[in-house]
Design an enzyme around this catalytic site. Structure first.
Site, PDB file in Angstrom:
ATOM      1  N   ASP A  13     -79.553 105.560  35.932  1.00 55.95           N
ATOM      2  CA  ASP A  13     -79.568 106.678  34.980  1.00 55.95           C
ATOM      3  C   ASP A  13     -78.687 107.836  35.443  1.00 55.95           C
ATOM      4  OD1 ASP A  13     -81.627 105.270  33.550  1.00 55.95           O
ATOM      5  OD2 ASP A  13     -83.032 106.014  35.053  1.00 55.95           O
ATOM      6  N   LYS A  16     -73.758 106.611  34.032  1.00 57.55           N
ATOM      7  CA  LYS A  16     -72.620 105.682  34.181  1.00 57.55           C
ATOM      8  C   LYS A  16     -71.976 105.401  32.847  1.00 57.55           C
ATOM      9  CE  LYS A  16     -75.263 102.566  35.969  1.00 57.55           C
ATOM     10  NZ  LYS A  16     -76.494 103.358  36.090  1.00 57.55           N
ATOM     11  N   GLY A  40     -79.676 100.212  29.400  1.00 56.11           N
ATOM     12  CA  GLY A  40     -79.928 101.443  28.677  1.00 56.11           C
ATOM     13  C   GLY A  40     -78.915 102.548  28.828  1.00 56.11           C
ATOM     14  N   HIS A  41     -77.665 102.302  28.460  1.00 49.85           N
ATOM     15  CA  HIS A  41     -76.667 103.369  28.447  1.00 49.85           C
ATOM     16  C   HIS A  41     -76.786 104.170  27.160  1.00 49.85           C
ATOM     17  CE1 HIS A  41     -74.728 102.100  31.970  1.00 49.85           C
ATOM     18  NE2 HIS A  41     -74.099 101.063  31.475  1.00 49.85           N
ATOM     19  N   GLN A 224     -78.016  99.535  36.434  1.00 54.79           N
ATOM     20  CA  GLN A 224     -78.893 100.011  37.508  1.00 54.79           C
ATOM     21  C   GLN A 224     -78.039 100.673  38.604  1.00 54.79           C
ATOM     22  OE1 GLN A 224     -79.590  96.386  36.710  1.00 54.79           O
ATOM     23  NE2 GLN A 224     -80.524  97.314  34.948  1.00 54.79           N
TER      24      GLN A 224
HETATM   25  P1  GDP Z   1     -76.754 105.456  32.700  1.00 51.63           P
HETATM   26  O1  GDP Z   1     -77.759 104.383  32.516  1.00 51.63           O
HETATM   27  O2  GDP Z   1     -76.363 105.650  34.132  1.00 51.63           O
HETATM   28  O3  GDP Z   1     -75.576 105.387  31.763  1.00 51.63           O
HETATM   29  O4  GDP Z   1     -77.495 106.800  32.333  1.00 51.63           O
HETATM   30  P2  GDP Z   1     -78.218 107.138  30.962  1.00 51.63           P
HETATM   31  O5  GDP Z   1     -77.332 106.785  29.841  1.00 51.63           O
HETATM   32  O6  GDP Z   1     -79.614 106.643  30.975  1.00 51.63           O
HETATM   33  O7  GDP Z   1     -78.336 108.689  31.096  1.00 51.63           O
HETATM   34  C1  GDP Z   1     -77.321 109.443  30.838  1.00 51.63           C
HETATM   35  C2  GDP Z   1     -77.827 110.556  29.958  1.00 51.63           C
HETATM   36  O8  GDP Z   1     -77.320 111.732  30.472  1.00 51.63           O
HETATM   37  C3  GDP Z   1     -77.305 110.454  28.545  1.00 51.63           C
HETATM   38  O9  GDP Z   1     -78.205 111.027  27.644  1.00 51.63           O
HETATM   39  C4  GDP Z   1     -76.013 111.253  28.605  1.00 51.63           C
HETATM   40  O10 GDP Z   1     -75.614 111.768  27.376  1.00 51.63           O
HETATM   41  C5  GDP Z   1     -76.425 112.330  29.563  1.00 51.63           C
HETATM   42  N1  GDP Z   1     -75.323 112.839  30.361  1.00 51.63           N
HETATM   43  C6  GDP Z   1     -74.304 112.149  30.937  1.00 51.63           C
HETATM   44  N2  GDP Z   1     -73.514 112.990  31.622  1.00 51.63           N
HETATM   45  C7  GDP Z   1     -74.042 114.239  31.477  1.00 51.63           C
HETATM   46  C8  GDP Z   1     -73.692 115.521  31.982  1.00 51.63           C
HETATM   47  O11 GDP Z   1     -72.718 115.711  32.694  1.00 51.63           O
HETATM   48  N3  GDP Z   1     -74.529 116.566  31.613  1.00 51.63           N
HETATM   49  C9  GDP Z   1     -75.631 116.406  30.849  1.00 51.63           C
HETATM   50  N4  GDP Z   1     -76.390 117.459  30.555  1.00 51.63           N
HETATM   51  N5  GDP Z   1     -75.980 115.197  30.366  1.00 51.63           N
HETATM   52  C10 GDP Z   1     -75.208 114.131  30.685  1.00 51.63           C
END
Ligand code: GDP
Length: 428
Positions: A13, A16, A40-41, A224
């Site tokens: 989370d 990515k 879950g992106h 992950q």
């Molecule tokens: P992943 O599984 O690593 O892709 O992470 P997730 O998608 O679960 O979480 C990313 C969340 O953080 C999403 O809702 C994005 O829109 C948000 N997000 C990503 N980068 C940033 C950032 O720089 N600032 C903020 N506030 N939110 C972000």
């Protein structure tokens, strides 16, 4: 052309999806190399939110070939539902290719995931109960069904018969659950999934090498993260595959010499879902603040994430096990209102100071973080798009992370939107 890997440096989370989507603009191919529909992106594009579980983030860029590599476990019903959802949102999935060697998640995997978690009671792992762990277990036990089997009814029925011969008594006699009917299952998957997925099933190893050989840019997208890695994470509270950069070679079918950049996506603080050790966890109002401001709830599971200050002991370990070339730091804006901002630089364990991660899990459970306090910037960063606009304290915070990690930060996220980022240093 060499390939680039994007990997999470924490417990997932990290955001990515956003940077993979950003990097995909310059890519010809985006490959997922492990995990299942627990990724879950969340991507925000022109105000629209897409939640992807299985399809690589690159699907949103029309010039990209998205690939589900051999290292992924695929629930074909979920894949079809996700393709339908994307199509309804105007996103074309015609280019998507799925490795014929990827293993299938079938209903008994999910049933076993649920009952075994329940059986573990207070020692439960906190899995997403989607059958991913049991599908990887069957792959290792060499009783798994593969995506290519959907195209061969005889083989599909044969393998399913063998595997249910073992799973049904296990479900019925040990866990008191109803057994599955092999013929009904075979019919459903062969009729619903086989023909629908046939145009997408391919020799993805060949496709990836063709792209590399003809000068294409290939991005390998990890799901992950490092500390959820089966070998390198906080076992047993881990996933059943290898998200680390080395997993990209196995799960896509390329050798390490093809990879020349490994980007470690690092949240400006740390979060974790489910059970397991977390030395820097904050159970106070600052932890609540990070949950609220960072919207730290699981994309798929909606579970509240545990939050804590950035841990550079973990980060240095992630740099090592992935040979990270650079960092992409996300969610810097979530720290806007905090002052001071603490960073864990070492652990104290039984009176001894550790700058690197102890190998023994019990030591990680007992680790007391040693913090350095940095001044906060108390400024809204969400509109910042250039390094020169960063307040000095934010710039100092980023440089401190770089020093602690020993690798440069190339990208920094300052908001959830696709364009809310800045280039901190040129790509290495
Ligand atoms: P992943 O599984 O690593 O892709 O992470 P997730 O998608 O679960 O979480 C990313 C969340 O953080 C999403 O809702 C994005 O829109 C948000 N997000 C990503 N980068 C940033 C950032 O720089 N600032 C903020 N506030 N939110 C972000």
């Amino acid at each position: 052309m060499p390939a680039t890997v994007v990997v999470g440096t924490q417990w997932g989370d990290e955001g990515k999806g956003k940077f993979t989507d950003l990097l995909a603009r310059d890519m010809d191919m985006v490959v997922r190399y492990q995990g299942g529909h627990n990724a879950g992106h969340t991507l925000v594009v022109e105000g629209r939110t897409f939640k992807l579980q299985l399809v690589p983030s690159g699907v949103l860029s029309p010039h990209v070939t998205p690939i589900i590599g051999n290292g992924v476990v695929v629930d074909p019903l979920v894949l079809i539902a996700e393709m339908d959802q994307l199509a309804a949102g105007g996103i074309d999935c015609g280019r998507l290719r799925v490795s014929g060697n990827a293993h299938l998640i079938l209903p008994y995997h999910q049933a076993l995931d649920v009952v075994t978690e329940r059986h573990l009671g207070r020692n439960k792992l906190g899995t997403t109960k989607r059958g991913i762990g049991p599908a990887y277990a069957d792959k290792a036990a060499r009783v798994g069904l593969r995506v290519q089997d959907l195209l061969d009814p005889k083989i599909f029925r044969e393998k399913l018969g063998v595997v249910l011969h073992e799973k049904n008594p296990l479900l019925a006699k040990v866990y008191n659950r109803l057994p599955f009917d092999p013929e009904a299952m075979a019919q459903q998957y062969l009729e619903e999934c086989g023909p629908r997925l046939a145009p997408h099933i391919a020799d993805t190893v060949g496709l990836i090498h063709d792209a590399l050989d003809t000068g294409g840019n290939v991005l390998l997208e990890g799901a992950q993260a490092t500390f959820l890695d089966l070998d390198h994470g906080t076992y047993p509270f881990v996933t059943s595959s290898n998200p680390v950069a080395g997993g990209a070679c196995v799960g896509a079918g390329i050798g390490p010499r093809h990879i020349d950049r490994v980007i470690g996506v690092t949240k400006a603080y740390v979060t974790r879902v489910g059970s397991g050790p977390f030395p820097c966890e904050l159970t106070d109002e600052i932890g609540d603040h990070l949950v609220d401001v960072g919207h730290e709830y699981g994309t798929n599971t909606k579970r509240r994430r545990r939050c804590g200050w950035l841990d550079t002991v973990m980060l240095r370990h992630a740099v090592r096990v992935n040979s990270l070339s650079d960092l992409a730091i996300t969610k810097l804006d979530v720290l806007d209102d905090l002052d001071p901002i603490r960073v864990c630089v070492a652990y104290d364990i039984d009176g001894e100071r550790h700058h690197s991660l102890p190998y023994h899990q019990s030591d990680i459970h007992r680790a007391v973080p040693v913090y350095e306090d940095l001044p906060g910037w108390r400024t809204d960063l969400t509109g910042v798009s250039d390094r020169s606009e960063l307040p000095r304290q934010a710039d100092d915070y980023l440089r401190f992370i770089e020093e602690q990690a020993g690798v440069p930060a190339s990208l920094v996220g300052v908001g959830p939107g696709r364009d809310q980022f800045l280039t901190y240093r040129p790509a290495p």
